[in-house]
Scaffold this active site. Sequence first.
Site, PDB file in Angstrom:
ATOM      1  N   ASN A  62       1.058  -1.026   0.495  1.00 12.29           N
ATOM      2  CA  ASN A  62       0.078   0.020  -0.539  1.00 12.29           C
ATOM      3  C   ASN A  62       0.858   1.042  -0.153  1.00 12.29           C
ATOM      4  OD1 ASN A  62      -1.648   2.243   0.742  1.00 12.29           O
ATOM      5  ND2 ASN A  62      -2.710   1.588   2.783  1.00 12.29           N
TER       6      ASN A  62
ATOM      7  N   GLY B 273       2.501   2.576  11.122  1.00 10.71           N
ATOM      8  CA  GLY B 273       3.436   3.219  11.163  1.00 10.71           C
ATOM      9  C   GLY B 273       4.292   3.458  11.628  1.00 10.71           C
TER      10      GLY B 273
HETATM   11  P1  PGA Z   1       3.495   0.754   7.932  1.00 11.36           P
HETATM   12  O1  PGA Z   1       1.651   0.575   7.463  1.00 11.36           O
HETATM   13  O2  PGA Z   1       3.739  -1.349   7.122  1.00 11.36           O
HETATM   14  O3  PGA Z   1       3.822   1.464   7.128  1.00 11.36           O
HETATM   15  O4  PGA Z   1       3.295   0.567   9.111  1.00 11.36           O
HETATM   16  C1  PGA Z   1       0.616  -0.449   6.891  1.00 11.36           C
HETATM   17  C2  PGA Z   1      -0.662  -0.238   6.656  1.00 11.36           C
HETATM   18  O5  PGA Z   1      -0.972   0.950   6.744  1.00 11.36           O
HETATM   19  O6  PGA Z   1      -1.383  -1.048   5.638  1.00 11.36           O
END
Ligand code: PGA
Length: 252
Positions: A10, A174
């Site tokens: 994503n 995140g």
């Molecule tokens: P991240 O995001 O891997 O940066 O934690 C995952 C997501 O929001 O699908």
Amino acid sequence: MIRKKIVAGNWKMHTDLKEALALASEIIDEIREESPHVILFPPYPYARTIFRLLNDQSPIKLGAQNVHHEKYGAFTGEVSAPMLKSIGVDYVIVGHSERRAYFGETDDLLLEKMNTVLDNDMTPVYCCGEPLEEREAGTHEIYIRQQLEKSVLRLSPDRLEKLIIAYEPVWAIGTGKTASPEQAQSMHAFIRDTIANHFTESESEMIPILYGGSVKPGNAKEIFNQKDVDGGLIGGASLSPEQFTAIIKSFS
Ligand code: PGA
């Protein structure tokens, strides 16, 4: 039951066209026939261009990060499911926690979005996940059950075979904090049981459930090794071709 193994990237609101093409090309070069199913979720403006880079035999499929719930109409700035289908999109993320938090998307709306995606012969990737307060209060299972009751459990049973679920604890997105492999397995099993209790065990067994939230090359293997974890929805690490392809290779 052998479920599909999936690694999805994503990209959120990142990359310009040149960066997006470079990223997709590097990922395409690393993908082999035996790789798990890979889905890329680029920003809307580059979706068609990236689709053209993939050939029909490619194990990489195209996804969209969002969709409007109506099929067409006077909704300035929005993108519909028939539009996405017509440019080669096969998967659509529905209910990412960022859309719930910043755009006020509710599970009632997400049910409509899932049905629109399915009506247009695409697969929804329905995201659920609890905020930190719920995890700390020990109410995470109740919270997830409520999300499912308002959305997935209201789908008609014949629609389940095209559904993918992503469990993404909000506190892990995140933030660099990942759910432990045990926490992920326990929530995935809970989601599968909740679906089995409402529908049937065989219907629940065929649904891929992905984990999302700070998945990196260093933790992917242990998480993906869990019985009810069928892959990952990757945010930050999907913007690095090295990290993303290392995560894909964690399924061995
Ligand atoms: P991240 O995001 O891997 O940066 O934690 C995952 C997501 O929001 O699908």
